[in-house]
Structures are given as structure tokens and as C-alpha cells.
Design an enzyme around this catalytic site. Structure first.
Site, PDB file in Angstrom:
ATOM      1  CD  GLU A 153     -10.731 -16.101 -18.060  1.00 17.05           C
ATOM      2  OE1 GLU A 153     -12.092 -15.358 -18.277  1.00 17.05           O
ATOM      3  OE2 GLU A 153      -8.832 -15.263 -18.264  1.00 17.05           O
ATOM      4  CG  ASP A 188     -15.074 -13.067 -18.845  1.00 19.20           C
ATOM      5  OD1 ASP A 188     -16.229 -12.959 -19.240  1.00 19.20           O
ATOM      6  OD2 ASP A 188     -13.936 -13.318 -19.284  1.00 19.20           O
ATOM      7  CD  GLN A 216     -11.676 -10.676 -17.219  1.00 20.49           C
ATOM      8  OE1 GLN A 216     -12.120 -11.549 -17.511  1.00 20.49           O
ATOM      9  NE2 GLN A 216     -10.671  -9.776 -16.982  1.00 20.49           N
ATOM     10  CD  GLU A 256     -11.098  -9.663 -21.249  1.00 20.51           C
ATOM     11  OE1 GLU A 256      -9.596 -10.666 -20.667  1.00 20.51           O
ATOM     12  OE2 GLU A 256     -11.814 -10.799 -20.969  1.00 20.51           O
TER      13      GLU A 256
END
Length: 279
Positions: A153, A188, A216, A256
């Protein structure tokens, strides 16, 4: 149609962790993710998943440490954010991944995030990349034995200074260097917006590659609900849906984010207006 998972490390903070599974299911989520499961026996988590008809879709390998106590110290006291890029901690990384895979097998979880970690003082990103690649290559081989994907990530350096991996293009370069089909990117959109922007075009660029294993979301810049802040998630969900239908992407989108009302009773539920059209 986009599929959403509740992140139980951030959402429902007014409740004990194990009670958050029930809350997420009642609010219409069919899947969950979180940072770490290691403070609990796998059977405890399995019971909550099964009682609420939930899928476990993601969690992180340890940030450091090799058992519940040392993992908690690494995160809460030492400030560790992973060991994958750190020379001299290879054995710790491998022990952590082995523990994560044990949990993944017990929880029926198809993917784990191997945290890159901070660039050690006095070293450069270029100097530690070989360690990162070697560790990921080993982790991918071990995870493939269980049919599990390993995710990496990119994280912004405003939230985590000196974090090794920050950009989508760098993450995909790492995938090419490692060469493992079960190594994928955890994209993300909160971090992506802070570091790079142009989020819609990056979704169009990377989802069709088949190398994005998970998405995310959170509002930018405060990391609250996705309908608070500078990103138009209504539009982005439409982009994800359009591209997914074209290329067959079938991943989950993890919420998240930190609810704006924090730990107030019912604070998470009151902020789920963004989720209502997709339940």
C-alpha cells in the site's frame, strides 16, 4: 456494483472491538477489514464473523514483533509501521508474515497487507528497495501456498513520514520487479489524493491491469466519512463501477476512515449516508 467493507479499527470506536462485527452487520456491511487481529484468538474472530454472516477480506501483517505482546508494543510504543523494507529485520518480517498467514487461513481471508515500514535513519529509499523486494518475493511464495494474495500500500508521508512506499507508479514498478502474480496493490484513494491527485484517471489506469487487489476510501483531508472533504466519491464510485464492469474487477472497497463524531454513541451509524445507496 461496488462492494464495501467496514474497517473495524476505525469505525465504531465507541464499541469494544469484537462488538463492532455485530454493529457493521446491522448497518448493512457484508464484509470487514481492520489493522490487526493478533490481540485475539482466531476462534474468537471466526465466531463473530460467522454469527453475523460477514466475510473477512483484509488485515495487515504485524507492524513489528512476532507475538501478540511484541506486536502491540511495536505499534503502540515503538512506532513501527512494518518491517518489509528494513535491513536486519528479515527474520522478524518472515515470522510476522507466517503468523498473518496462520490467521488468514483460520479466518478465510484471501489477502494480507505486508506493511512496508519506515526508511531507517541514514538510509535512502533506493538503498533499502532490494530488501523490500526480497522480502516481498519470499512472502508471495509463502502466501501462494495458501491461495492468499499479498498487498502493498502506498501511504502518504504527511500521515507517516519516511514511509517507504508512497506512489501508485512505484508500487506497480515493485510488482513488476518481484514478478509474483499474487502480489497486488492496495490502492487507498485517501493516500492517493494527498500524494498524487488525479484519482479518477488512476482508477482508469490501474484497475484494468488486474494488479489492484483492494481499494480503500476516506474523506480528504480530515480522514472522516467519504462524503466529507474535497473528493467527490459519488463520482468516483461511478468510475469504479464503470471500469469494473468493463474489466471484470471484483474487489472490495474498505471504509478506512475516522467517523466525524468520533466515539459518540451511534456516531458511525449517523455518518453512513454515503453508504445508503449501496447497501
Amino acid at each position: 456494483m461496488p462492494k464495501f467493507a467496514a474497517n473495524l479499527s476505525m469505525m465504531y470506536p465507541e464499541l469494544p472491538f469484537l462488538d463492532r462485527f455485530d454493529a457493521a452487520a446491522k448497518d448493512g456491511f457484508r464484509a470487514v477489514e481492520y489493522l490487526f487481529p493478533y490481540a485475539f484468538a482466531p476462534a474468537e474472530i471466526v465466531a463473530r464473523l460467522q454469527a453475523n454472516g460477514l466475510q473477512q477480506v483484509l488485515f495487515n501483517s504485524p507492524p513489528g514483533g512476532t507475538d501478540a505482546a511484541s506486536i502491540a508494543r511495536a505499534w503502540d510504543q515503538a512506532g513501527d509501521k512494518g518491517t518489509a523494507c528494513q535491513p536486519g529485520r528479515e527474520a522478524e518480517f518472515r515470522a510476522g508474515v507466517a503468523l498473518a498467514l496462520d490467521y488468514a487461513q483460520a479466518l478465510g481471508c484471501p489477502r494480507i497487507h505486508a506493511m512496508a515500514g519506515l526508511i531507517p535513519p541514514g538510509l535512502t529509499r533506493e538503498a533499502v528497495q532490494a530488501t523490500y523486494v526480497d522480502n516481498l518475493r519470499w512472502a508471495a511464495v509463502e502466501a501462494a501456498k495458501q491461495g492468499v494474495d499479498v498487498l502493498i500500500e502506498p501511504i502518504n508521508t504527511r500521515d507517516i513520514p519516511r514511509f517507504f512506499l508512497n506512489r501508485q507508479d512505484h508500487a506497480h514498478e515493485i510488482l513488476a520487479e518481484v514478478g509474483a502474480p499474487n502480489l497486488k496493490v492496495q490502492m487507498d484513494l485517501y493516500h492517493c489524493q494527498i500524494v498524487e491527485g488525479d484519482v479518477a484517471m488512476k482508477l482508469r489506469q490501474y484497475l484494468p491491469t488486474g494488479r489492484v487487489g483492494h481499494l480503500q476510501i476516506a474523506g480528504v483531508p480530515e480522514r472522516h466519512e467519504p462524503d466529507i472533504g474535497e473528493l467527490n466519491y459519488g463520482y468516483l464510485f461511478g468510475v469504479i463501477d464503470e471500469v469494473a464492469q468493463q474489466c471484470g474487477w471484483d474487489g472490495w472497497i474498505g471504509g478506512e476512515y475516522r467517523p466525524r463524531l468520533g466515539a459518540q454513541p451511534g456516531g458511525t451509524r449517523s455518518g453512513l449516508g454515503w453508504f445508503a445507496p449501496w447497501r
